[in-house]
Scaffold this active site. Structure first.
Site, PDB file in Angstrom:
ATOM      1  N   THR A  29      -2.814   1.263  -4.700  1.00  0.00           N
ATOM      2  CA  THR A  29      -3.294   2.349  -3.848  1.00  0.00           C
ATOM      3  C   THR A  29      -4.610   2.939  -4.341  1.00  0.00           C
ATOM      4  OG1 THR A  29      -2.687   4.529  -2.951  1.00  0.00           O
ATOM      5  CG2 THR A  29      -1.751   3.959  -5.090  1.00  0.00           C
TER       6      THR A  29
ATOM      7  N   ARG B  61     -12.900  12.434  -6.818  1.00  0.00           N
ATOM      8  CA  ARG B  61     -13.633  13.446  -6.056  1.00  0.00           C
ATOM      9  C   ARG B  61     -13.255  14.864  -6.482  1.00  0.00           C
ATOM     10  NH1 ARG B  61     -12.963  10.742  -0.031  1.00  0.00           N
ATOM     11  NH2 ARG B  61     -14.098   8.853  -0.539  1.00  0.00           N
TER      12      ARG B  61
ATOM     13  N   ARG C 261     -11.315  -0.578  -6.669  1.00  0.00           N
ATOM     14  CA  ARG C 261     -11.168   0.122  -5.380  1.00  0.00           C
ATOM     15  C   ARG C 261     -11.114  -0.895  -4.250  1.00  0.00           C
ATOM     16  NH1 ARG C 261     -11.375   4.782  -2.740  1.00  0.00           N
ATOM     17  NH2 ARG C 261     -12.414   4.837  -0.719  1.00  0.00           N
TER      18      ARG C 261
ATOM     19  N   CYS D 255      -6.418   3.085  -8.090  1.00  0.00           N
ATOM     20  CA  CYS D 255      -7.832   3.254  -8.403  1.00  0.00           C
ATOM     21  C   CYS D 255      -8.152   4.733  -8.252  1.00  0.00           C
ATOM     22  CB  CYS D 255      -8.693   2.429  -7.451  1.00  0.00           C
ATOM     23  SG  CYS D 255     -10.458   2.829  -7.606  1.00  0.00           S
TER      24      CYS D 255
ATOM     25  N   SER E 109      -8.857   8.057  -4.468  1.00  0.00           N
ATOM     26  CA  SER E 109     -10.188   8.597  -4.753  1.00  0.00           C
ATOM     27  C   SER E 109     -10.206  10.117  -4.829  1.00  0.00           C
ATOM     28  CB  SER E 109     -11.194   8.114  -3.713  1.00  0.00           C
ATOM     29  OG  SER E 109     -10.904   8.661  -2.444  1.00  0.00           O
TER      30      SER E 109
ATOM     31  N   CYS F 266     -16.570   0.491  -8.292  1.00  0.00           N
ATOM     32  CA  CYS F 266     -15.722  -0.182  -9.274  1.00  0.00           C
ATOM     33  C   CYS F 266     -15.118  -1.457  -8.677  1.00  0.00           C
ATOM     34  CB  CYS F 266     -14.609   0.755  -9.727  1.00  0.00           C
ATOM     35  SG  CYS F 266     -13.498   1.194  -8.377  1.00  0.00           S
TER      36      CYS F 266
ATOM     37  N   ASP G  61       0.867  -1.162   0.000  1.00  0.00           N
ATOM     38  CA  ASP G  61       0.000   0.000   0.000  1.00  0.00           C
ATOM     39  C   ASP G  61       0.915   1.226   0.000  1.00  0.00           C
ATOM     40  OD1 ASP G  61      -2.288   1.555   0.156  1.00  0.00           O
ATOM     41  OD2 ASP G  61      -2.706   1.076   2.249  1.00  0.00           O
TER      42      ASP G  61
ATOM     43  N   ASP H 264      -5.896  12.554   6.645  1.00  0.00           N
ATOM     44  CA  ASP H 264      -7.345  12.395   6.552  1.00  0.00           C
ATOM     45  C   ASP H 264      -7.900  13.072   5.305  1.00  0.00           C
ATOM     46  OD1 ASP H 264      -7.443  10.945   8.904  1.00  0.00           O
ATOM     47  OD2 ASP H 264      -7.796  12.729  10.143  1.00  0.00           O
TER      48      ASP H 264
ATOM     49  N   ASP I 169      -0.123   5.097   1.146  1.00  0.00           N
ATOM     50  CA  ASP I 169      -0.358   5.999   2.265  1.00  0.00           C
ATOM     51  C   ASP I 169      -0.473   5.219   3.574  1.00  0.00           C
ATOM     52  OD1 ASP I 169      -0.391   8.033   0.387  1.00  0.00           O
ATOM     53  OD2 ASP I 169      -2.574   8.060   0.232  1.00  0.00           O
TER      54      ASP I 169
END
Length: 192
Positions: free
Chosen positions: A50, A57, A100, A89, A53, A97, A7, A17, A9
């Site tokens: 990873t 967004r 994700r 993703c 999003s 999807c 991964d 956050d 992050d």
């Protein structure tokens, strides 16, 4: 070929956050880049999977993501490490999807691209959804007690995997990426 999936992050760099949205916000975790270098020198090819999003967004764009990854690649190279590829993703959660995490799509893409059965590709990350996606794809799973899982170590020390709700059966726990690298490099050649 020895291949593993990490991964990003909370595993390689500090998670936020509000998303890591620019190179200035990307900060390596202590010892993480050196752990990748040790893995590389031990014959492991490292790829990242990873969720990003923030793209879906509208919080950052592909140019920003590429700049973040360019900074990461430079920092890795400075300590003798390398990430072979980054699978990500870009979708928002509501897009539903298959790529994700916790869906296994990214892990299936990695296995297909490199031509390796998922059962031979260990995955390590700090988020439950990362190890759940790896398990769904058939990969051996490792949870790192950093980032999103750091509270587990603070609350109970290094917990027994049975005490972590939703953790796939057989998942091994490690303090951080350095501890995982030490464990993996100590395994017999046929074991992943």
């Amino acid at each position: 070929m020895k291949l593993l999936i990490l991964d990003r992050d909370g595993t390689l760099n500090r998670s936020r956050d509000d998303h890591v949205a620019s190179p200035d916000e990307w900060e390596a975790l202590p010892g993480a880049l050196e752990a990748v270098a040790r893995l590389n020198h031990g014959g492991w090819r490292v790829v990242l999977a990873t969720n990003q999003s923030g793209i879906g967004r509208g919080l950052f764009d592909m140019a920003s993501l590429n700049a973040i990854h360019a900074k990461m690649h430079r920092a890795l190279a400075a300590v003798g490490g390398r990430v072979e590829a980054i699978f990500f993703c870009p979708h928002a959660p509501e897009d539903a999807c298959h790529c994700r995490k916790p869906e296994p799509g990214l892990f299936e893409q990695v296995a297909e691209r490199f031509g390796i059965p998922p059962a031979e590709v260990p995955v390590a990350g700090n988020a439950l959804r990362h190890v759940q996606a790896g398990a769904a794809a058939g990969c051996p799973t490792h949870l790192l007690l950093t980032g999103k899982s750091g509270h587990l170590r603070r609350e109970v020390g290094v917990p027994d995997s049975a005490l972590v709700p939703g953790l796939p059966t057989g998942t091994l726990l490690h303090d951080d990426l350095g501890a995982f690298a030490d464990w993996l490099l100590a395994q017999p050649a046929a074991t992943s």
